[in-house]
Design a protein around this motif. Structure first.
Motif, mmCIF file in Angstrom:
data_model
loop_
_atom_site.group_PDB
_atom_site.id
_atom_site.type_symbol
_atom_site.label_atom_id
_atom_site.label_comp_id
_atom_site.label_asym_id
_atom_site.label_seq_id
_atom_site.Cartn_x
_atom_site.Cartn_y
_atom_site.Cartn_z
ATOM 1 N N UNK A 1 0.830 -1.216 0.000
ATOM 2 C CA UNK A 1 0.000 0.000 0.000
ATOM 3 C C UNK A 1 0.861 1.263 0.000
ATOM 4 N N UNK A 2 2.073 1.145 0.559
ATOM 5 C CA UNK A 2 2.965 2.308 0.588
ATOM 6 C C UNK A 2 3.414 2.712 -0.813
ATOM 7 N N UNK B 1 -10.419 4.814 2.367
ATOM 8 C CA UNK B 1 -9.160 4.881 1.618
ATOM 9 C C UNK B 1 -9.213 3.926 0.427
ATOM 10 N N UNK C 1 1.296 2.591 -3.468
ATOM 11 C CA UNK C 1 0.088 2.892 -4.241
ATOM 12 C C UNK C 1 -0.229 4.379 -4.189
ATOM 13 N N UNK C 2 -1.013 4.824 -5.148
ATOM 14 C CA UNK C 2 -1.659 6.128 -5.005
ATOM 15 C C UNK C 2 -2.827 5.943 -4.060
ATOM 16 N N UNK C 3 -3.029 6.892 -3.177
ATOM 17 C CA UNK C 3 -4.061 6.730 -2.156
ATOM 18 C C UNK C 3 -5.040 7.893 -2.207
ATOM 19 N N UNK C 4 -6.292 7.580 -2.262
ATOM 20 C CA UNK C 4 -7.315 8.626 -2.156
ATOM 21 C C UNK C 4 -8.078 8.406 -0.856
ATOM 22 N N UNK C 5 -8.172 9.461 -0.070
ATOM 23 C CA UNK C 5 -8.953 9.414 1.174
ATOM 24 C C UNK C 5 -10.178 10.279 1.018
ATOM 25 N N UNK D 1 -4.562 2.664 -5.234
ATOM 26 C CA UNK D 1 -4.528 2.399 -6.672
ATOM 27 C C UNK D 1 -3.108 2.092 -7.133
#
Lengths: 100, 660
Positions: free
Chosen positions: A39-40, A70, A42-46, A73
């Motif tokens: 996950x580190x 969260x 990945x692109x992350x959307x919150x 991607x």
């Protein structure tokens, strides 16, 4: 027999590449080494949990604001590899750590 | 400085954790197995199936003789046959997490009662102490030894949810307790029957606590009848085949189950998997958020389970070691023991617990436990399900296909209410809104719509007529949820259901427990959407009675006129009155995989079946329809590609990092 790779669901795998072990997206993008949290990488959307869709909005906005949705991607193909409902500010859960 | 006293896992200061070898009084003679006994395959199968059927008949006896809807109809109970040292040989298709609890109670009795007052033929022990081995005080366990010629051969046991076992709140779910002494009373194991004779003093002690003594007494006698039947059937089996043969079969059933589980463990790579679930509100008025976490380490042919990362025990949102172990073993039974037909003892041997005590999922005395049945236990099962499912999704095929996503977290009990019913009598009702169920998605297929609750395989939803007979309510409608965002994924969750109600035959009733979540707690699987949010909606002073008088039965809560009342998770008790309408749901559960990867034809089928709107099909799944209503394959592909690109173009990398 020694495993060469571990399929994780159907769009992520843990595999050996030139002697090292990596998480690899279905598109071929590496998502960190095998002892890290993919996950580190990945692109992350919150976003607010209410944004997931109809029915997610509750009466108590103050409580709802303490958590978030969260999405993780793949930075190469945009595939969503993971989701989390998490308390705002909590670290990403390192939840999938198979070994080869 | 003096060292703080170390708590021991004795079932008093801390949840009971049995040692590998029990300390049993030498006065109690055990019938242990002889490894030399050989059983031919046909005899083995006959005896194995007879034992399984005895246990099923035990469950059916409870169901047929009990009178509480939660037991008689919904089947919120469990029954088991245990070895002479209290290991589960088989359990029934009922509430799976109760199986290991019956083992804990029985082992505690062997260690603490075999000397004084002793264990003898015809005894029945009663226990509802969560620190010994129950999920909460309402799930009271009975366990009874089966003797053969003076030696303890095996045990039969059951756990039944009793409608009210005392405490300050009808139904005994005490949301405001901050100490177990504010809960219903806890009874460590005591003899309800001694040498075949019912102890009326103990029976009365138990019933005296309840607001519904007659109902509880009927259910208690149903549970005793189940034990008596199982004990008599096992004795007949021994008389027919001999104790050596029957004992050899029991041992081999355990060993065969263990071998079957080891075969599956060999299909799983070593590693570590975790799940984290959030809950809220430890007591009414609290604004806290709390964590349940389960971690599973698979090493060789064993699983090691801990709850590191879980919040310290607090308020009324706790369970004990019994709840932790039972809640983890339930999804393991489904995903690793699906072919064992309930003979789960071999599986249990391969799971080692390393509990973190003093937490909300493994609390120390005197944390209150009474609400666990509707809050913590489903949460522990859900948390464990997430961890187990991720592990199984990494296994070799075909085991990986058995992974199943997280089911409900806090919708389990639906709602719990009381008042004066249409017959003028006091009642306590527990609507099992979860009983319709929904099977979550797996890595290879959609879940099953209203497909039941996988960790209570034998559970059944009551007919609305049964509810209307038992309680002063009328159901306006009960129908499946939409297949929108909740539980969406490459494979979507099965659909849950919602139900709307009005009062009937009474002027008002009180609702103490209802599930109106402030945020969704379910977690999606491998990029799937989380399940939906559980709600409890109330509309006051509606025009429902006028509509009914005009011959129209309202079919949509949102279309009724009235005053919407704001509800909150663990808000104050709600008084429902004539003219009010209320609506509850069991939300959809976890989806699997990115919804944009879902087969467009499957999306179109849900659309055609009326389970999805065109708008949701586009927003959630990226489906594009042609002008004739068919799937525009190229358009869908192009639109989905634009969605992937949008993700890449607009999302910045988060500065947060993962946990260690």
């Amino acid at each position: 027999m020694e495993r060469q790779q571990v399929l994780i669901g159907d769009n992520l795998r843990l595999a050996r590449v030139e002697g090292a072990i990596y998480f690899i997206c279905a598109c071929g993008q590496t998502l960190g080494s095998g002892d890290e949290n993919f996950k580190d990488y990945c692109l992350v959307e919150e976003s607010a949990t209410a944004s997931i869709g109809a029915g997610y909005k509750a009466s108590d906005q103050g409580m709802a604001d303490q958590v978030c949705f969260r999405e993780f991607f793949c930075p190469s193909c945009g595939l969503r590899q993971a989701t989390e409902i998490a308390r705002v500010g909590d670290p990403y859960l390192s939840d999938i750590q198979p070994r080869l | 400085m003096e060292e703080p006293e170390k708590l021991v896992c004795d079932g008093i200061a801390r949840g009971y954790v049995p040692p590998e070898v029990l300390s049993i009084s030498p006065r109690l003679r055990l019938y242990s197995s002889s490894s030399a006994t050989e059983v031919d395959p046909i005899t083995y199968e006959v005896i194995r199936n007879t034992l399984l059927n005895i246990n099923l008949e035990h469950g059916q006896t409870i169901q047929k003789l009990s009178i509480s809807p939660i037991t008689m109809i919904v089947r919120d109970f469990q029954c088991a046959i245990l070895t002479e040292v209290g290991d589960v040989m088989c359990l029934g298709p009922y509430l799976l997490y109760l199986g290991n609890m019956l083992a804990l109670i029985t082992k505690w009795i062997l260690e603490n009662r075999s000397d004084e007052p002793g264990i003898q033929d015809g005894d029945v022990f009663l226990c509802n102490d969560p620190y010994v081995g129950t999920s909460h005080q309402q799930d009271t366990g009975l366990t009874s030894p089966v003797f053969w010629e003076g030696e303890l051969f095996c045990w039969v046991a059951n756990s039944v949810h009793y409608s009210d076992v005392g405490g300050p709140v009808p139904g005994s779910f005490c949301l405001a307790s901050e100490d177990i002494r504010q809960d219903p009373p806890c009874f460590p194991p005591m003899k309800l029957a001694e040498a075949g004779k019912l102890r009326v003093d103990v029976e009365q002690l138990f019933l005296r606590q309840s607001r519904l003594p007659s109902t509880v007494d009927m259910d208690l006698h149903a549970a005793i009848a189940g034990l008596n039947l199982a004990r008599e059937r096992i004795i007949k089996l021994i008389q027919r085949y001999g104790p050596e043969i029957v004992k050899a079969v029991i041992d081999e059933v355990m060993d065969a189950g263990e071998r079957a589980v080891v075969e599956k463990l060999q299909m799983i790579p070593d590693g570590r998997w975790s799940e984290r679930v959030y809950t809220e509100v430890s007591v009414p008025g609290d604004r806290g958020i709390y964590v349940s976490q389960i971690n599973i380490v698979k090493e060789g042919e064993y699983l090691y389970v801990d709850n590191e990362g879980t919040s310290p025990q607090v308020g009324a949102i706790n369970n004990t070691y019994a709840g932790l172990a039972g809640g983890v073993l339930a999804p393991l039974t489904i995903m690793l023991g699906y072919d064992l037909a309930g003979t789960s003892g071999g599986l249990y041997r391969r799971v080692k617990f390393r509990p973190v005590f003093g937490t909300i999922t493994c609390a120390d005395f005197p944390a209150p436990i009474s609400t666990a049945g509707v809050y913590n236990m489903p949460m522990v099962v859900a948390t464990a399900t997430g961890a187990v499912a991720k592990m199984i999704a990494c296994a070799d095929s075909p085991l990986r296909e058995k992974a199943i996503g997280m089911a409900d977290v806090h919708a389990y009990g639906g709602w719990i209410f009381n008042g004066i019913n249409q017959h003028g009598q006091f009642f306590v009702g527990m609507s099992a809104g979860m009983a319709t169920g929904a099977l979550p998605a797996s890595p290879v297929r959609d879940g099953v719509d209203t497909g039941g609750l996988f960790w209570v395989p034998g559970m059944e939803a009551s007919n609305v007529e049964e509810n209307e007979m038992a309680w002063p309510v009328l159901t306006l409608y009960r129908r499946e949820n939409a297949a929108g965002a909740a539980g969406a994924g490459k494979f979507r969750s099965g659909l849950g259901a919602e139900e709307a109600w009005i009062l009937h035959g009474t002027e008002q009733m009180d609702v103490h427990v209802y599930m109106d979540e402030s945020f969704v707690k379910n977690q999606g699987m491998m990029g799937g959407n989380p399940g939906g949010r559980a709600f409890f909606k109330v509309k006051r002073s509606t025009d429902v009675n006028q509509m009914l008088a005009n011959g129209s039965i309202p079919q949509n809560y949102d279309e009724l006129k009235g005053e919407e009342e704001k509800t909150f998770f663990k808000g104050p008790p709600i008084v429902l009155k004539r003219g009010d309408i209320w609506c509850t749901n069991l939300p959809n559960f976890a989806g699997f995989g990115d919804p944009l990867r879902r087969d467009p034809e499957l999306v179109a089928k849900d659309l055609a079946d009326g389970k999805l709107t065109v708008h949701e099909a586009q927003i959630v799944y990226g489906l594009v329809l042609a002008t004739d209503g068919s799937v525009d394959v190229d358009g869908t592909s192009a639109y989905r590609e634009s969605r992937y690109l949008k993700r890449l173009g607009t999302i910045a990398k988060s500065p947060l990092k993962s946990s260690s």
